[in-house]
Enzyme design. Structure first.
Site, PDB file in Angstrom:
ATOM      1  N   HIS A 292       0.860  -1.173   0.000  1.00 12.73           N
ATOM      2  CA  HIS A 292       0.000   0.000   0.000  1.00 12.73           C
ATOM      3  C   HIS A 292       0.901   1.229   0.000  1.00 12.73           C
ATOM      4  CE1 HIS A 292      -3.841  -1.979   0.433  1.00 12.73           C
ATOM      5  NE2 HIS A 292      -3.428  -2.661   1.498  1.00 12.73           N
ATOM      6  N   CYS A 335      -0.282   2.593  -4.571  1.00 16.36           N
ATOM      7  CA  CYS A 335      -1.012   3.816  -4.886  1.00 16.36           C
ATOM      8  C   CYS A 335      -0.212   5.020  -4.413  1.00 16.36           C
ATOM      9  CB  CYS A 335      -2.374   3.822  -4.201  1.00 16.36           C
ATOM     10  SG  CYS A 335      -3.572   2.689  -4.906  1.00 16.36           S
TER      11      CYS A 335
END
Length: 498
Positions: A292, A335
């Site tokens: 992440h 991301c």
């Protein structure tokens, strides 16, 4: 019979010539001076330390015994049916040299040494030096390599023409395998391809790629985020990405090391350890983070934030002198925010094509599960973002390839892995054999991923790379074909739209 008992049995049966043969066949795996290997046990200890040999992975042992034709020992150890289903660590090139050595007699070896008088040191031409040792010395003098068999061809054409023809047959067979699979094409397809292979004299010479070992490929694979206090979900599908990356980078000649489920501190500690190693015998280093992320950074599985600058600066010339002047390559699947990339129509011949969405649509079934690798709320982006200018340090020879642009999400599918890693692996496999440089390959990745689209959630994605490279990164054409038990389409997954 226990596995270690099998290893001891091999050590007891094989003689010194067999030991030298095993060490020679494992040279590309060991990445060290094989003269220190005095017995099979010495070799097995090194292979176990490098995780290339174990009770769960006896394939290398079986292949070694098969190549040196100890078939009775194979049967006694019950290894006769043991075959690897992944990339074969013993390269076809290394096997070729071993097969040639078996057919070179003492009289022919004497002639070979005579022809190499001006090329090799006298100690390498003494009477007790074997054919395999002559080959090793030729490699040390850059007279022989997997991509340079010319000198050996010239010598064997004069000394033993039948062996010269054997080299020609080997090269022809490798070329046919490449053409049949469509994965490795040793010849430029056009004049433009030829220029990509460095034949255009206006291009600067690429970074040297002549070391015995390409380098370390360090992969952080963060899946289990149960320690992040509910801020992040587990990253389903990331193991697919890791598997693809491991296969492809090993094929390119890297030694792959995976750090699973790393916290912030573990990521930084592992990178410090990597920076502290001696990379002088390597061409470059590759670092991949699957996690992440937020703008300009990634998360550890404990929710701790690691700025990309914290990772890259550990490989600066001051901290890691053995990588000075060598490419330091970073690939980040994460991301950089929670915004979704918007689609815009592309003008064609002065008009707008209204069907641009339909041309690149992926599967649209309701069962498709799309995930992203970003923070769970916009608050995380605003408070923890790192400006994009910090992605690259001020020193030279860095390249950073991001899965997406700042503030945007990147797509990962539970059963297919991420769009970015899919496309990166596909383009490396297809374009490295054509001689394309890494920046050009990443441009193809940008184009691939930009065309991917999911109706559910309207997801699109645009990767981005930035560079302080001083010249081109061109990987040597790997040996043979890309060997994988599934088809190329299965390997890439259905999300590939080109």
């Amino acid at each position: 019979m226990e596995f270690r008992e099998k290893l001891l049995k091999v050590d007891q049966v094989l003689n010194s010539d067999d030991t030298k043969a095993l060490a020679f066949l494992c040279k590309d795996i060991l990445k060290c001076d094989i003269s220190s290997v005095e017995s099979p046990i010495d070799l097995f200890k090194i292979l176990e330390e490098k995780d290339d040999l174990s009770e769960d992975q006896p394939y290398l042992l079986a292949d070694l015994l098969r190549v040196i034709e100890h078939f009775q020992l194979l049967r006694e150890l019950d290894l006769n049916s043991t075959m690897s289903t992944t990339v074969n660590p013993i390269t076809p090139y290394r096997k070729l040299l071993y097969e040639l050595s078996k057919d070179i007699g003492q009289k022919e070896l004497k002639k070979i040494k005579f022809l190499l008088t001006k090329d090799l040191q006298r100690s390498a031409l003494e009477l007790n030096v074997s054919t395999l040792e002559v080959f090793l010395e030729m490699e040390r003098k850059d007279l022989l390599s997997s991509s340079n068999l010319l000198r050996l061809e010239q010598i064997l054409k004069d000394v033993r023409p039948v062996l010269w023809k054997q080299i020609l047959q080997f090269k022809d067979s490798q070329g046919k395998i490449a053409q049949e699979t469509g994965l490795v094409d040793l010849r430029p397809r056009s004049s433009s391809d030829a220029s990509r292979r460095g034949k255009d004299q206006t291009d600067p010479p690429p970074y040297p790629m002549k070391a015995q070992q390409r380098g370390i490929c360090w992969i952080v694979n963060n899946f289990d985020f149960s320690r992040s206090s509910g801020k992040h979900k587990n990253r389903e599908g990331t193991d697919i990405d890791e598997g693809r990356l491991s296969l492809v980078f090993r094929w390119l000649g890297f030694e792959v090391e995976v750090l699973p489920d790393a916290t912030r501190d573990q990521m930084l500690s592992s990178m410090r350890e990597l920076a502290g190693r001696d990379h002088s015998g390597m061409d470059c280093v590759a670092c991949v983070v699957l996690s992440h992320g937020l703008e300009g950074g990634v998360y550890g599985v404990d929710g701790g934030k690691v700025r990309l600058k914290e990772l890259t600066e550990l490989l600066h010339g001051v901290r890691c002198p053995s990588l000075r002047g060598k490419p330091k390559l970073f690939f980040i699947q994460a991301c950089q925010g929670n915004k979704k990339e918007q689609a815009v129509p592309v003008p064609a011949n002065g008009t707008v094509n209204p069907k641009v969405h339909d041309q690149t649509d992926g599967p649209s079934g309701p069962g498709v599960n799309i995930q992203t690798d970003g923070p769970s709320s916009p608050v995380d982006i605003c408070s923890d973002a790192v400006v994009a200018s910090e992605l690259l340090p001020s020193t030279a020879d860095f390249l950073t390839a991001m899965a997406t642009t700042p503030s945007h999400v990147s797509v990962r599918l539970e059963d297919k892995g991420s769009w970015f890693i899919q496309s990166l692996c596909k383009n490396l496999v297809q374009l490295v054999p054509q001689g394309q440089d890494l920046v050009s390959i990443l441009t193809n990745v940008n184009d691939d991923v930009s065309k991917m689209f999911k109706r559910i959630g309207g997801c699109r994605q645009m990767p981005q790379h930035s560079s302080s490279l001083r010249t081109r990164v061109v990987f040597p054409v790997p040996e043979g074909r890309f060997n994988h038990k599934v088809t190329f389409d299965d390997f890439l997954g259905e999300e590939s739209t080109v």
